[in-house]
Design a protein around this motif. Structure first.
Motif, PDB file in Angstrom:
ATOM      1  N   VAL A  25      -8.925  -6.234 -12.242  1.00  0.00           N
ATOM      2  CA  VAL A  25      -7.294  -5.050 -12.113  1.00  0.00           C
ATOM      3  C   VAL A  25      -6.419  -5.470 -11.469  1.00  0.00           C
ATOM      4  O   VAL A  25      -5.790  -6.296 -11.288  1.00  0.00           O
ATOM      5  CB  VAL A  25      -7.049  -3.877 -13.482  1.00  0.00           C
ATOM      6  CG1 VAL A  25      -7.822  -2.802 -12.704  1.00  0.00           C
ATOM      7  CG2 VAL A  25      -6.120  -3.798 -13.444  1.00  0.00           C
ATOM      8  N   GLY A  26      -7.229  -5.160 -10.137  1.00  0.00           N
ATOM      9  CA  GLY A  26      -6.296  -5.315  -8.496  1.00  0.00           C
ATOM     10  C   GLY A  26      -6.432  -6.396  -8.424  1.00  0.00           C
ATOM     11  O   GLY A  26      -5.166  -6.780  -7.359  1.00  0.00           O
ATOM     12  N   GLY A 169      -0.632  -1.572  -8.618  1.00  0.00           N
ATOM     13  CA  GLY A 169      -1.806  -1.667  -8.151  1.00  0.00           C
ATOM     14  C   GLY A 169      -2.295   0.179  -8.367  1.00  0.00           C
ATOM     15  O   GLY A 169      -3.040   0.451  -8.947  1.00  0.00           O
ATOM     16  N   ALA A 170      -1.165   1.310  -8.202  1.00  0.00           N
ATOM     17  CA  ALA A 170      -1.648   2.238  -8.303  1.00  0.00           C
ATOM     18  C   ALA A 170      -1.842   2.903  -9.462  1.00  0.00           C
ATOM     19  O   ALA A 170      -2.341   3.698 -10.066  1.00  0.00           O
ATOM     20  CB  ALA A 170      -0.852   2.859  -7.433  1.00  0.00           C
ATOM     21  N   LEU A 171      -0.925   1.919 -10.493  1.00  0.00           N
ATOM     22  CA  LEU A 171      -1.105   2.750 -11.783  1.00  0.00           C
ATOM     23  C   LEU A 171      -3.187   2.371 -12.239  1.00  0.00           C
ATOM     24  O   LEU A 171      -3.174   3.487 -13.243  1.00  0.00           O
ATOM     25  CB  LEU A 171      -0.250   2.739 -12.814  1.00  0.00           C
ATOM     26  CG  LEU A 171       1.259   2.780 -12.305  1.00  0.00           C
ATOM     27  CD1 LEU A 171       2.444   2.598 -13.438  1.00  0.00           C
ATOM     28  CD2 LEU A 171       0.963   4.632 -12.980  1.00  0.00           C
ATOM     29  N   CYS A 172      -2.838   0.883 -11.875  1.00  0.00           N
ATOM     30  CA  CYS A 172      -3.741   0.528 -12.480  1.00  0.00           C
ATOM     31  C   CYS A 172      -5.473   1.154 -12.016  1.00  0.00           C
ATOM     32  O   CYS A 172      -6.641   1.882 -12.935  1.00  0.00           O
ATOM     33  CB  CYS A 172      -4.211  -0.961 -11.769  1.00  0.00           C
ATOM     34  SG  CYS A 172      -3.072  -2.008 -13.128  1.00  0.00           S
ATOM     35  N   ALA A 173      -4.851   1.449 -10.842  1.00  0.00           N
ATOM     36  CA  ALA A 173      -6.110   2.455 -10.216  1.00  0.00           C
ATOM     37  C   ALA A 173      -6.199   3.327 -10.089  1.00  0.00           C
ATOM     38  O   ALA A 173      -7.315   3.913 -10.551  1.00  0.00           O
ATOM     39  CB  ALA A 173      -5.736   2.855  -8.330  1.00  0.00           C
ATOM     40  N   VAL A 174      -5.615   5.050 -11.351  1.00  0.00           N
ATOM     41  CA  VAL A 174      -5.735   5.639 -11.661  1.00  0.00           C
ATOM     42  C   VAL A 174      -5.625   5.805 -12.958  1.00  0.00           C
ATOM     43  O   VAL A 174      -6.925   6.416 -13.175  1.00  0.00           O
ATOM     44  CB  VAL A 174      -4.144   5.832 -12.088  1.00  0.00           C
ATOM     45  CG1 VAL A 174      -3.907   7.582 -12.934  1.00  0.00           C
ATOM     46  CG2 VAL A 174      -3.635   6.312 -10.521  1.00  0.00           C
ATOM     47  N   PRO A 223      -4.936   6.209 -19.056  1.00  0.00           N
ATOM     48  CA  PRO A 223      -4.919   4.782 -18.857  1.00  0.00           C
ATOM     49  C   PRO A 223      -3.975   3.317 -20.559  1.00  0.00           C
ATOM     50  O   PRO A 223      -3.544   2.873 -20.282  1.00  0.00           O
ATOM     51  CB  PRO A 223      -6.562   4.089 -19.366  1.00  0.00           C
ATOM     52  CG  PRO A 223      -7.283   5.134 -19.283  1.00  0.00           C
ATOM     53  CD  PRO A 223      -7.044   6.241 -19.158  1.00  0.00           C
ATOM     54  N   PHE A 224      -4.380   4.373 -21.475  1.00  0.00           N
ATOM     55  CA  PHE A 224      -2.848   4.019 -22.413  1.00  0.00           C
ATOM     56  C   PHE A 224      -1.630   4.319 -21.954  1.00  0.00           C
ATOM     57  O   PHE A 224      -0.820   4.193 -22.507  1.00  0.00           O
ATOM     58  CB  PHE A 224      -3.373   4.550 -23.983  1.00  0.00           C
ATOM     59  CG  PHE A 224      -5.336   4.400 -23.974  1.00  0.00           C
ATOM     60  CD1 PHE A 224      -5.245   2.413 -24.238  1.00  0.00           C
ATOM     61  CD2 PHE A 224      -6.158   4.910 -23.974  1.00  0.00           C
ATOM     62  CE1 PHE A 224      -5.912   2.365 -24.730  1.00  0.00           C
ATOM     63  CE2 PHE A 224      -7.634   4.326 -24.665  1.00  0.00           C
ATOM     64  CZ  PHE A 224      -7.435   2.901 -24.649  1.00  0.00           C
ATOM     65  N   LEU A 225      -0.934   5.433 -21.651  1.00  0.00           N
ATOM     66  CA  LEU A 225      -0.467   6.102 -20.798  1.00  0.00           C
ATOM     67  C   LEU A 225       0.135   5.599 -19.945  1.00  0.00           C
ATOM     68  O   LEU A 225       1.338   4.500 -20.097  1.00  0.00           O
ATOM     69  CB  LEU A 225      -0.206   7.843 -20.417  1.00  0.00           C
ATOM     70  CG  LEU A 225      -0.707   8.413 -21.724  1.00  0.00           C
ATOM     71  CD1 LEU A 225      -1.077   9.939 -20.790  1.00  0.00           C
ATOM     72  CD2 LEU A 225       0.282   8.604 -22.556  1.00  0.00           C
ATOM     73  N   VAL A 226      -0.844   4.871 -19.017  1.00  0.00           N
ATOM     74  CA  VAL A 226      -0.545   3.509 -18.132  1.00  0.00           C
ATOM     75  C   VAL A 226       0.272   2.643 -18.705  1.00  0.00           C
ATOM     76  O   VAL A 226       0.928   1.738 -18.490  1.00  0.00           O
ATOM     77  CB  VAL A 226      -1.758   3.027 -16.872  1.00  0.00           C
ATOM     78  CG1 VAL A 226      -1.341   2.396 -16.527  1.00  0.00           C
ATOM     79  CG2 VAL A 226      -2.000   4.767 -15.994  1.00  0.00           C
ATOM     80  N   TRP A 277      -9.702  -3.090 -20.990  1.00  0.00           N
ATOM     81  CA  TRP A 277      -8.793  -3.112 -20.624  1.00  0.00           C
ATOM     82  C   TRP A 277      -8.180  -3.606 -19.106  1.00  0.00           C
ATOM     83  O   TRP A 277      -7.004  -3.996 -18.862  1.00  0.00           O
ATOM     84  CB  TRP A 277      -8.425  -1.571 -20.965  1.00  0.00           C
ATOM     85  CG  TRP A 277      -7.001  -0.996 -20.082  1.00  0.00           C
ATOM     86  CD1 TRP A 277      -6.372  -0.114 -20.975  1.00  0.00           C
ATOM     87  CD2 TRP A 277      -6.773  -0.619 -18.989  1.00  0.00           C
ATOM     88  NE1 TRP A 277      -5.185   0.399 -20.413  1.00  0.00           N
ATOM     89  CE2 TRP A 277      -5.353  -0.458 -18.895  1.00  0.00           C
ATOM     90  CE3 TRP A 277      -6.539  -1.061 -17.717  1.00  0.00           C
ATOM     91  CZ2 TRP A 277      -4.522   0.049 -17.765  1.00  0.00           C
ATOM     92  CZ3 TRP A 277      -5.864  -0.864 -16.653  1.00  0.00           C
ATOM     93  CH2 TRP A 277      -5.244  -0.435 -16.710  1.00  0.00           C
ATOM     94  N   ALA A 278      -9.322  -4.072 -18.908  1.00  0.00           N
ATOM     95  CA  ALA A 278      -9.236  -4.532 -17.495  1.00  0.00           C
ATOM     96  C   ALA A 278      -8.863  -5.890 -17.590  1.00  0.00           C
ATOM     97  O   ALA A 278      -8.183  -6.247 -16.928  1.00  0.00           O
ATOM     98  CB  ALA A 278     -10.368  -4.292 -16.378  1.00  0.00           C
ATOM     99  N   VAL A 279      -8.968  -6.408 -18.575  1.00  0.00           N
ATOM    100  CA  VAL A 279      -9.008  -8.129 -18.662  1.00  0.00           C
ATOM    101  C   VAL A 279      -7.594  -8.233 -19.149  1.00  0.00           C
ATOM    102  O   VAL A 279      -6.836  -9.393 -18.907  1.00  0.00           O
ATOM    103  CB  VAL A 279     -10.137  -8.618 -19.643  1.00  0.00           C
ATOM    104  CG1 VAL A 279      -9.858 -10.269 -19.640  1.00  0.00           C
ATOM    105  CG2 VAL A 279     -11.732  -8.218 -18.784  1.00  0.00           C
ATOM    106  N   VAL A 280      -6.927  -7.820 -20.177  1.00  0.00           N
ATOM    107  CA  VAL A 280      -5.890  -7.767 -20.427  1.00  0.00           C
ATOM    108  C   VAL A 280      -5.431  -7.779 -19.802  1.00  0.00           C
ATOM    109  O   VAL A 280      -3.692  -8.132 -19.459  1.00  0.00           O
ATOM    110  CB  VAL A 280      -5.846  -7.472 -22.394  1.00  0.00           C
ATOM    111  CG1 VAL A 280      -7.104  -7.992 -22.779  1.00  0.00           C
ATOM    112  CG2 VAL A 280      -5.977  -5.851 -22.198  1.00  0.00           C
ATOM    113  N   THR A 281      -5.073  -6.434 -19.268  1.00  0.00           N
ATOM    114  CA  THR A 281      -4.092  -5.798 -18.339  1.00  0.00           C
ATOM    115  C   THR A 281      -3.756  -6.674 -17.147  1.00  0.00           C
ATOM    116  O   THR A 281      -2.822  -7.163 -16.275  1.00  0.00           O
ATOM    117  CB  THR A 281      -4.545  -4.457 -17.287  1.00  0.00           C
ATOM    118  OG1 THR A 281      -4.562  -4.104 -19.003  1.00  0.00           O
ATOM    119  CG2 THR A 281      -3.166  -3.890 -16.823  1.00  0.00           C
ATOM    120  N   ALA A 282      -4.487  -7.071 -16.746  1.00  0.00           N
ATOM    121  CA  ALA A 282      -5.455  -8.536 -15.161  1.00  0.00           C
ATOM    122  C   ALA A 282      -4.233  -9.463 -15.440  1.00  0.00           C
ATOM    123  O   ALA A 282      -3.263 -10.164 -14.735  1.00  0.00           O
ATOM    124  CB  ALA A 282      -6.393  -8.289 -15.119  1.00  0.00           C
TER     125      ALA A 282
END
Length: 290
Positions: A25-26, A169-174, A223-226, A277-282
């Motif tokens: 995701v990063g 990136g900050a939201l993904c980190a959270v 993560p779903f709110l993000v 979540w990381a795969v699809v969000t990335a």
């Protein structure tokens, strides 16, 4: 002497989504500045430190006797299949590999201050259960996981590629920090009875089982709110909601007051949800960002 299969099991490969997902995701959050070889080096760092901390925990918990009656997977020292010194050496080798890969990233980026971040990560990995006053025994494990597997891993991966940190990136980190912390919460919830007897005052032991279950549900909701907030960058980010498929069964087990071995599937489902979540969000951020 431990077999290869036992060493692999001792590395706790099922926990590796905790290190793979933040790098994915990063890298997605780096958007147009994605660099495959920097992402690969970041992945080597993350995986090496993850396996290293797993062996370090095995060693430290084993010599303290914390793992004598462990509910979960095989522990090398606690089960007696490997000597404490060999497991400690395995941890140090992993830390060394991570340090070398991290140094390569520092040289490539020219940001030498990142050496201090790397040193903090290795120290955090060792002193989680190592040393005379391990912070993992005092209820600070979830904070460390949120920091290292969330903020540091995601933003560090984004920064070495893009040279900057963005709100995405900050939201993904959270999100990653909450996912990783929720896995640890579930793990510690499972081990409350044995940890309490061993004097390991994890956050779950301190809060008690009921409040720990509430904490787990709260963490996996973040993560779903993000995801909804990331839709401001690209509507494609909403695809991240698909990660609810493996997470919902995990929540049902926790809310349903499962205990002991009944919580092991929660670790697996939550880890799968985090990776999905990381795969699809990335992909959404990397390919369709505005």
């Amino acid at each position: 002497m431990a077999t290869v299969a036992e060493w692999v099991q001792g590395a706790r490969v099922r926990t590796l989504p905790n290190s793979i997902a933040p790098v994915l995701v990063g890298s997605g959050a780096a958007m147009g500045a994605f660099s495959w070889w920097k992402a690969l080096l970041a992945l080597v760092v993350a995986l090496s430190l993850q396996v290293g901390v797993n062996y370090a925990n095995d060693y430290s918990d084993g010599i303290r006797g914390t793992d004598d009656h462990r509910v979960g997977p095989l522990r090398l020292v606690g089960s007696g299949v490997a000597t404490p010194s060999s497991v400690r050496l395995a941890a140090f080798v992993c830390f060394f590999v991570g340090a070398v890969a991290g140094l390569a990233l520092v040289v490539a980026s020219g940001q030498w201050w990142l050496l201090a971040v790397g040193a903090a990560c290795i120290a955090g990995a060792w002193f989680y259960t190592g040393g005379s006053s391990p912070y993992g025994y005092s209820g600070f494990g979830e904070i460390a996981v949120f920091l290292f597997f969330g903020l540091v891993a995601v933003l560090g991966t984004q920064y070495v590629q893009a040279g900057t940190v963005t709100w995405q990136g900050a939201l993904c980190a959270v999100a990653m920090g909450c996912f990783s912390a929720s896995v640890l919460v579930a793990n510690n919830l499972r081990d409350v009875p044995t940890d309490r007897v061993a004097g390991k005052l994890t956050l779950a032991v301190r809060l008690g089982e009921e409040r720990t279950r509430v904490l787990f549900v709260s963490l996996v909701a973040v993560p779903f709110l993000v995801t909804v907030m990331l839709a401001l960058s690209t509507p494609w980010a909403l695809v991240g909601l698909v990660a609810a498929a493996p997470v919902v069964p995990a929540v049902k087990r926790v809310v349903g007051k499962e205990t002991g071995p009944g919580l092991i599937p929660v670790l697996q489902s939550t880890g799968l949800g985090m990776l999905l979540w990381a795969v699809v969000t990335a992909l959404a951020l990397g390919l369709f960002h505005s």
